[in-house]
Design a protein around this motif. Structure first.
Motif, PDB file in Angstrom:
ATOM      1  N   ALA A   1       0.838  -1.208   0.000  1.00  0.00           N
ATOM      2  CA  ALA A   1       0.000   0.000   0.000  1.00  0.00           C
ATOM      3  C   ALA A   1       0.867   1.250   0.000  1.00  0.00           C
ATOM      4  O   ALA A   1       0.579   2.225  -0.705  1.00  0.00           O
ATOM      5  N   LYS A   2       1.935   1.230   0.756  1.00  0.00           N
ATOM      6  CA  LYS A   2       2.858   2.375   0.776  1.00  0.00           C
ATOM      7  C   LYS A   2       3.511   2.541  -0.590  1.00  0.00           C
ATOM      8  O   LYS A   2       3.603   3.660  -1.108  1.00  0.00           O
ATOM      9  N   LYS A   3       3.944   1.445  -1.180  1.00  0.00           N
ATOM     10  CA  LYS A   3       4.580   1.491  -2.497  1.00  0.00           C
ATOM     11  C   LYS A   3       3.619   2.022  -3.561  1.00  0.00           C
ATOM     12  O   LYS A   3       4.022   2.734  -4.479  1.00  0.00           O
ATOM     13  N   LEU A   4       2.320   1.691  -3.418  1.00  0.00           N
ATOM     14  CA  LEU A   4       1.299   2.164  -4.358  1.00  0.00           C
ATOM     15  C   LEU A   4       0.835   3.584  -4.053  1.00  0.00           C
ATOM     16  O   LEU A   4      -0.074   4.087  -4.698  1.00  0.00           O
ATOM     17  N   ARG A   5       1.445   4.202  -3.050  1.00  0.00           N
ATOM     18  CA  ARG A   5       1.146   5.584  -2.649  1.00  0.00           C
ATOM     19  C   ARG A   5      -0.285   5.771  -2.156  1.00  0.00           C
ATOM     20  O   ARG A   5      -0.903   6.807  -2.394  1.00  0.00           O
ATOM     21  N   MET A   6      -0.801   4.762  -1.489  1.00  0.00           N
ATOM     22  CA  MET A   6      -2.115   4.912  -0.879  1.00  0.00           C
ATOM     23  C   MET A   6      -1.981   5.880   0.283  1.00  0.00           C
ATOM     24  O   MET A   6      -0.965   5.901   0.963  1.00  0.00           O
ATOM     25  N   LYS A   7      -3.012   6.669   0.502  1.00  0.00           N
ATOM     26  CA  LYS A   7      -2.962   7.703   1.529  1.00  0.00           C
ATOM     27  C   LYS A   7      -3.603   7.290   2.850  1.00  0.00           C
ATOM     28  O   LYS A   7      -3.299   7.848   3.878  1.00  0.00           O
ATOM     29  N   GLN A   8      -4.548   6.347   2.804  1.00  0.00           N
ATOM     30  CA  GLN A   8      -5.235   5.900   4.009  1.00  0.00           C
ATOM     31  C   GLN A   8      -5.295   4.381   4.020  1.00  0.00           C
ATOM     32  O   GLN A   8      -5.523   3.767   2.982  1.00  0.00           O
ATOM     33  N   LEU A   9      -5.118   3.822   5.196  1.00  0.00           N
ATOM     34  CA  LEU A   9      -5.234   2.379   5.349  1.00  0.00           C
ATOM     35  C   LEU A   9      -5.893   2.102   6.686  1.00  0.00           C
ATOM     36  O   LEU A   9      -5.496   2.646   7.711  1.00  0.00           O
ATOM     37  N   VAL A  10      -6.935   1.286   6.666  1.00  0.00           N
ATOM     38  CA  VAL A  10      -7.672   0.920   7.872  1.00  0.00           C
ATOM     39  C   VAL A  10      -7.521  -0.582   8.042  1.00  0.00           C
ATOM     40  O   VAL A  10      -7.783  -1.346   7.106  1.00  0.00           O
ATOM     41  N   LEU A  11      -7.071  -0.987   9.232  1.00  0.00           N
ATOM     42  CA  LEU A  11      -6.826  -2.398   9.470  1.00  0.00           C
ATOM     43  C   LEU A  11      -6.982  -2.730  10.944  1.00  0.00           C
ATOM     44  O   LEU A  11      -7.001  -1.824  11.774  1.00  0.00           O
ATOM     45  N   PRO A  12      -7.094  -4.016  11.286  1.00  0.00           N
ATOM     46  CA  PRO A  12      -7.214  -4.401  12.692  1.00  0.00           C
ATOM     47  C   PRO A  12      -5.887  -4.227  13.412  1.00  0.00           C
ATOM     48  O   PRO A  12      -4.825  -4.299  12.805  1.00  0.00           O
ATOM     49  N   PHE A  13      -5.971  -4.018  14.706  1.00  0.00           N
ATOM     50  CA  PHE A  13      -4.769  -3.871  15.513  1.00  0.00           C
ATOM     51  C   PHE A  13      -3.951  -5.151  15.464  1.00  0.00           C
ATOM     52  O   PHE A  13      -4.480  -6.245  15.619  1.00  0.00           O
ATOM     53  N   ASP A  14      -2.656  -4.997  15.218  1.00  0.00           N
ATOM     54  CA  ASP A  14      -1.725  -6.122  15.215  1.00  0.00           C
ATOM     55  C   ASP A  14      -0.391  -5.597  15.723  1.00  0.00           C
ATOM     56  O   ASP A  14       0.266  -4.812  15.033  1.00  0.00           O
ATOM     57  N   PRO A  15       0.023  -5.990  16.915  1.00  0.00           N
ATOM     58  CA  PRO A  15       1.259  -5.454  17.490  1.00  0.00           C
ATOM     59  C   PRO A  15       2.516  -5.848  16.728  1.00  0.00           C
ATOM     60  O   PRO A  15       3.561  -5.266  16.949  1.00  0.00           O
ATOM     61  N   THR A  16       2.424  -6.800  15.797  1.00  0.00           N
ATOM     62  CA  THR A  16       3.610  -7.218  15.049  1.00  0.00           C
ATOM     63  C   THR A  16       3.894  -6.327  13.846  1.00  0.00           C
ATOM     64  O   THR A  16       4.953  -6.432  13.240  1.00  0.00           O
ATOM     65  N   ILE A  17       2.972  -5.441  13.502  1.00  0.00           N
ATOM     66  CA  ILE A  17       3.191  -4.562  12.354  1.00  0.00           C
ATOM     67  C   ILE A  17       3.991  -3.345  12.807  1.00  0.00           C
ATOM     68  O   ILE A  17       3.603  -2.666  13.761  1.00  0.00           O
ATOM     69  N   PRO A  18       5.093  -3.048  12.125  1.00  0.00           N
ATOM     70  CA  PRO A  18       5.902  -1.888  12.521  1.00  0.00           C
ATOM     71  C   PRO A  18       5.147  -0.579  12.266  1.00  0.00           C
ATOM     72  O   PRO A  18       4.252  -0.519  11.431  1.00  0.00           O
ATOM     73  N   ARG A  19       5.520   0.451  12.987  1.00  0.00           N
ATOM     74  CA  ARG A  19       4.886   1.759  12.802  1.00  0.00           C
ATOM     75  C   ARG A  19       5.222   2.324  11.422  1.00  0.00           C
ATOM     76  O   ARG A  19       6.373   2.384  11.041  1.00  0.00           O
ATOM     77  N   MET A  20       4.181   2.740  10.708  1.00  0.00           N
ATOM     78  CA  MET A  20       4.326   3.363   9.401  1.00  0.00           C
ATOM     79  C   MET A  20       3.323   4.488   9.321  1.00  0.00           C
ATOM     80  O   MET A  20       2.421   4.567  10.147  1.00  0.00           O
ATOM     81  N   GLU A  21       3.432   5.349   8.327  1.00  0.00           N
ATOM     82  CA  GLU A  21       2.611   6.551   8.285  1.00  0.00           C
ATOM     83  C   GLU A  21       1.299   6.416   7.537  1.00  0.00           C
ATOM     84  O   GLU A  21       0.485   7.322   7.587  1.00  0.00           O
TER      85      GLU A  21
END
Length: 171
Positions: free
Chosen positions: A119-139
């Protein structure tokens, strides 16, 4: 070692009056086809019924095989939007990732990190997802949610404070 590769899938939904049914097209595997039942139950939980409605879901591009429950949340949002339950416009550069429970809870899925990075590579501006503590912080992530009702309220501008678990921007 299993390699996960993510790519953009557009979820198009049409809801119309007719014989009660849900059809998913666009090379879905069995796990994607099972989304129909999970999503219908989750929608019922928040008070949205599919009685006497025909729902057609197109996962494009049609050439790519789709697998896993990660499309559940996007399908649910597409149904709500198509039938007027969500009135606000959903931006083209927004994404929704997550598996639905029958009670409307949204759960993490295998491949979420690859999906967030794609999604970041595709330049998406918003992403909504369930909480997952294993995902690193991204913008890119606007919110992490617990339930379908939470994301519906967020899209309607009614949810500004984020409950526990912590909802955090990660891109």
């Amino acid at each position: 070692m299993k390699r996960l590769e993510a790519y953009r899938v557009d979820v198009e939904v049409q809801v119309k009056e007719g014989f009660e049914s849900i059809v998913i097209v666009g090379l879905p595997d069995a796990s994607v086809k099972e989304s129909k039942e999970r999503v219908a139950a989750a929608l019922h939980t928040i008070g949205f019924t599919l009685v006497e409605k025909k729902v057609i879901i197109n996962l494009s591009s049609a050439e790519q095989k789709k697998n896993g429950p990660l499309f559940d949340l996007a399908i649910a949002i597409g149904i709500l939007k198509s039938d007027g339950f969500i009135a606000d416009r959903i931006p083209d550069d927004a994404g929704f990732i997550g598996a639905m429970s029958l009670d409307g809870t949204v759960h993490p899925v295998e491949g979420m990190i690859a999906t967030v990075l794609a999604a970041k590579k595709l330049r998406m501006k918003q992403l909504v997802l369930p909480f997952d503590p294993t995902i690193p912080r991204m913008e890119i992530v606007d919110l992490e949610l617990e339930t379908l009702l939470d994301v519906n309220k967020f899209l309607a501008g009614q949810l500004m404070c984020f409950p526990s678990p912590p909802w955090r921007p990660i891109f």
